[in-house]
Design a protein around this motif. Structure first.
Motif, short mmCIF file in Angstrom:
data_model
loop_
_atom_site.label_atom_id
_atom_site.label_comp_id
_atom_site.label_asym_id
_atom_site.label_seq_id
_atom_site.Cartn_x
_atom_site.Cartn_y
_atom_site.Cartn_z
N THR A 197 0.83 -1.20 0.00
CA THR A 197 0.00 0.00 0.00
C THR A 197 0.87 1.25 0.00
O THR A 197 0.64 2.18 -0.77
CB THR A 197 -0.92 0.00 1.23
OG1 THR A 197 -1.57 -1.27 1.30
CG2 THR A 197 -1.96 1.08 1.14
N THR A 384 -4.28 -2.02 -8.10
CA THR A 384 -4.73 -0.97 -7.21
C THR A 384 -5.02 0.29 -8.00
O THR A 384 -6.00 0.98 -7.75
CB THR A 384 -3.68 -0.68 -6.14
OG1 THR A 384 -3.21 -1.91 -5.64
CG2 THR A 384 -4.26 0.11 -5.01
N ALA A 388 -8.52 1.91 -7.79
CA ALA A 388 -8.62 3.27 -7.26
C ALA A 388 -9.20 4.22 -8.30
O ALA A 388 -9.99 5.11 -7.96
CB ALA A 388 -7.25 3.75 -6.80
N SER A 389 -8.87 4.02 -9.58
CA SER A 389 -9.44 4.94 -10.55
C SER A 389 -10.90 4.62 -10.84
O SER A 389 -11.66 5.51 -11.22
CB SER A 389 -8.61 5.04 -11.83
OG SER A 389 -8.11 3.82 -12.21
N SER A 392 -12.25 6.71 -7.93
CA SER A 392 -12.07 8.17 -8.00
C SER A 392 -12.58 8.75 -9.32
O SER A 392 -13.23 9.79 -9.33
CB SER A 392 -10.60 8.52 -7.80
OG SER A 392 -9.82 8.01 -8.85
N SER A 414 -8.63 8.90 -4.67
CA SER A 414 -7.87 7.78 -5.21
C SER A 414 -6.92 7.21 -4.16
O SER A 414 -6.77 5.98 -4.03
CB SER A 414 -7.13 8.27 -6.45
OG SER A 414 -6.06 7.45 -6.73
N LYS A 415 -6.29 8.08 -3.36
CA LYS A 415 -5.38 7.59 -2.32
C LYS A 415 -6.14 6.88 -1.20
O LYS A 415 -5.71 5.85 -0.70
CB LYS A 415 -4.55 8.75 -1.75
CG LYS A 415 -3.62 9.31 -2.79
CD LYS A 415 -2.40 9.96 -2.20
CE LYS A 415 -1.31 9.98 -3.27
NZ LYS A 415 -0.17 10.80 -2.96
N SER A 417 -8.96 5.32 -1.52
CA SER A 417 -9.42 4.00 -1.96
C SER A 417 -8.27 3.02 -2.05
O SER A 417 -8.45 1.83 -1.80
CB SER A 417 -10.17 4.07 -3.30
OG SER A 417 -10.04 5.29 -3.92
N THR A 418 -7.07 3.51 -2.39
CA THR A 418 -5.90 2.63 -2.39
C THR A 418 -5.71 2.03 -1.00
O THR A 418 -5.50 0.82 -0.85
CB THR A 418 -4.64 3.42 -2.77
OG1 THR A 418 -4.83 3.97 -4.06
CG2 THR A 418 -3.42 2.55 -2.75
#
Lengths: 560, 105
Positions: A197, A384, A388-389, A392, A414-415, A417-418
């Motif tokens: 992560t 990821t 993430a995209s 986001s 996005s961060k 959700s990562t």
């Protein structure tokens, strides 16, 4: 954050992993076996080398860095390597060699299934996607439809696929770290998850393409060496390898025939469908078509990718048989308690890793472990990124904020959700710890072929398709695929520990039900959709057709 | 938008576009059909007649029909993909470009 600072964070994170790993045995938490120092130092040397090479490569193309990555289209050959790098995951390397080690011929069934999806992608998807899309495959699915429902569907479908895929990578990496450092599996998965992560948050986003290219080359070199060592031991006579393996393996002659893993005809067909059509619905793979200049380069990249992947699967097959001969032929510390019947340290997924140690010593073991680890790191970065995209770009920016979000806000989502994906993947990775990683990835393929693939194929190829049809069919496919997966033997019995034979859905993959269900629902609902909106959407089809076939109006290259 | 609509109409009426579409789709779908045929023949044999696959390739050999079949499907996949990409890049693409140029003139 500046690139230099980013690298520093990354380096500190890697050191923290190293420190944690070394400190933990001395605290006597979960010490499993004596520490293998020469393998561990080789491991760190190669992992460090890859990270450094990736940084060099991506620094060259960082000039026009936008939200997710550096700018400028890359060539078809480079993208082919990146796609192959994205596709040849821990599941392919550790999973298929592990499957061959455990049940022989069935490993080949997975290899074949995972490559036959590529022509479908090439012929039906690659250029249409490149011409219609901008960023994620949801752009393509929602091209002429209502944005909100179709994008939400595509994003949810992507998230579930990405999550199953991530579980497999976590299990692979967790077992790997466990075998190498002698940690308890749970600690290993948490450490790996934290490192990955951090890596994606601070380092991976800007250079995923280059991580993938580097690791594809490293993986191809590593597996070629390992396969050559196996063949050298067998005097370059594959048949001698097969016959020695059948002599040694407990399955004897059945090793060379189907039936170990796929026991009934329905499961065989269902798994076969998932493997073939799932490829055309993998969000992180479909995303790679937007990194090249035009449809021509997109096509070239698939041709290269298919060649590399085909070659690679040939190698994993040889490696699996090599593992049977070398490990069962010389039982030692790589088996739990030194006994074959107790199984391999870290499970069958680790067959290739132990094989490297037996054939090439500790240094080679460290090297192959590093190859597997960077493979997982790169695939996790790619996965990821697309998960993430989906959140986001598709859910947050387009659906929730209706295009009004700033790129700063989008980046923050996005961060977040990562981070969330990392946490969930670690938890599920612990739960799925004993399952074969190739099998877990097959489940991701089952979801992909029941949601993303039917939605995309119908939206692009069928003129009468409507928003209502796609939404109903897609959600039905998603629901059926997930529900039947939970009710299938591997999750219901092995993971959730219900008694053997109690699984309500007795087959290995849900695809045989969920994929036709999705297609049928899309067709039926669209057919009977008489709304004015449906009429407008059908009228847009010629426009979409022309753009998808000629590239008129297509967007410029993105770099993920 | 207006200009885009005009160029789209031009493309649609261009007989070369229709012919390109037909030929490309025929080629793509027949190659895809070939692969699906080969693959599902493999899968259905596994499902219903696994014993056929267990026949050794020759007396005294361990390698069997199943292994040859599986590796053959992998080889065919690569071959068919390369064939399609060559024809698409050499024949279909220049034509699509030409159609595009005419429409955007």
């Amino acid at each position: 954050m500046t690139p230099g600072l980013r690298f520093l964070v990354l380096a500190v994170a890697s050191l923290a992993l190293a420190g944690g790993a070394i400190a933990m045995p001395s605290l006597e938490i979960g010490l499993r076996q004596p520490t293998n120092w020469s393998a561990i130092s080789t491991f760190f040397f190669f992992v460090g080398l890859t990270l450094w090479m990736t940084r060099l490569a991506s620094a060259r193309s960082r000039a026009s860095a936008n939200l997710y990555t550096p700018g400028g289209g890359i060539s078809g050959f480079q993208n082919g390597l990146a796609i192959a790098g994205d596709y040849m995951s821990a599941a392919s390397f550790l999973g298929i060699s592990g499957l061959v080690f455990a049940s022989g011929f069935d490993g080949l069934v997975f290899s074949v299934g995972w490559i036959v999806g590529w022509p479908v992608v090439t012929f039906l998807m690659a250029e249409r996607l490149r011409n219609l899309g901008k960023f994620t495959f949801a752009d393509v699915a929602a091209y002429r439809f209502a944005q909100k429902p179709v994008r939400s569907l595509a994003a949810l479908g992507s998230l579930v696929v990405v999550l199953f895929y991530l579980i497999a990578q976590m299990v692979g990496a967790g077992q790997l770290v466990r075998v190498l450092f002698g940690l308890e599996y749970t600690y290993a998965v948490v450490l790996v998850g934290a490192l990955m992560t951090l890596y994606v948050l601070f380092g991976g986003m800007i250079s995923t393409t280059w991580v993938l290219i580097n690791k594809a080359v490293l993986l191809l070199v590593g597996t070629t060496l390992l396969a050559l060592l196996v063949l050298y031991r067998a005097d370059f006579n594959p048949d001698a390898l097969f016959s020695r393996a059948t002599d040694l393996h407990r399955l004897k002659d059945a090793l060379m025939a189907p039936g170990g893993l796929i026991k009934d005809p329905v499961s065989a067909l269902s798994v076969g469908m998932a493997l073939m059509f799932g490829t055309a619905g993998l969000p992180h793979i479909l995303m790679r078509f937007f990194t090249v200049a035009d449809a021509r380069e997109a096509r070239k990249s698939v041709a290269w990718a298919t060649m590399w992947i085909g070659y690679f699967y040939l190698l994993t097959f040889i490696i699996g048989f090599g593992a049977i001969v070398a490990l069962i032929g010389h039982p030692g510390s790589h088996f739990v308690g030194g006994r074959i019947a107790s199984g391999l340290q870290g499970g069958a997924n680790m067959a290739a890793i132990h094989l490297a140690g037996v054939l090439g010593g500790d240094l080679f073991l460290g090297f192959i472990a590093a190859v597997a680890f960077t493979t997982i790191l790169a695939v996790v970065a790619g996965l990821t990124l697309s998960g993430a995209s989906a959140v986001s770009h598709d859910l947050y920016a387009t659906v929730l904020r209706k295009g009004a979000a700033t790129s700063e806000q989008e980046r923050r989502v996005s961060k977040l959700s990562t981070f969330a994906l990392g946490v969930v993947a670690v938890l599920l990775g612990i739960v799925f710890g004993r399952q074969n990683v190739a099998y877990i990835v097959m489940l991701a393929f089952s979801v992909a072929c029941s949601v993303n693939f039917p939605v995309l194929a119908m939206a692009v190829l069928w003129k009468d398709c409507t928003t209502r049809g796609v939404t109903v069919g897609g959600f039905l496919g998603l629901f059926a695929a997930v529900a039947l997966t939970v009710l299938s033997p591997v999750v219901w019995e092995s993971v959730l520990r219900h008694p053997h034979g109690s699984a309500p859905f007795p087959y290995a993959s849900p695809a045989i039900v969920s994929m036709p269900l999705a297609f049928l629902a899309i067709w039926l609902v669209s057919r009977f959709d008489r709304s004015p909106q449906a009429a407008r959407e059908r009228a847009l089809f010629p426009d979409q057709l022309i753009r998808s076939e000629t590239g008129i109006g297509a967007s410029a290259a993105r770099s993920h | 938008m207006q200009k885009h609509a005009v160029s789209c109409a031009l493309v649609r009426e261009n007989p070369r576009f229709q012919s390109l579409l037909r030929r490309r789709n025929r080629y793509a779908f027949s190659l895809a059909g070939l692969i699906m045929l080969a693959y599902f023949a493999f899968i259905l044999t596994i499902a219903f007649r696994p014993d056929w696959l267990a026949h050794p390739l020759a007396r005294g050999m361990t390698a069997n029909v199943g292994i040859l079949f599986g590796l053959g499907v992998i080889a065919l996949t690569v071959l068919v993909t390369v064939l399609y990409v060559r024809r698409a890049n050499r024949e279909f693409d220049p034509e699509a470009l030409e159609i595009r140029r005419q429409a955007l003139k």
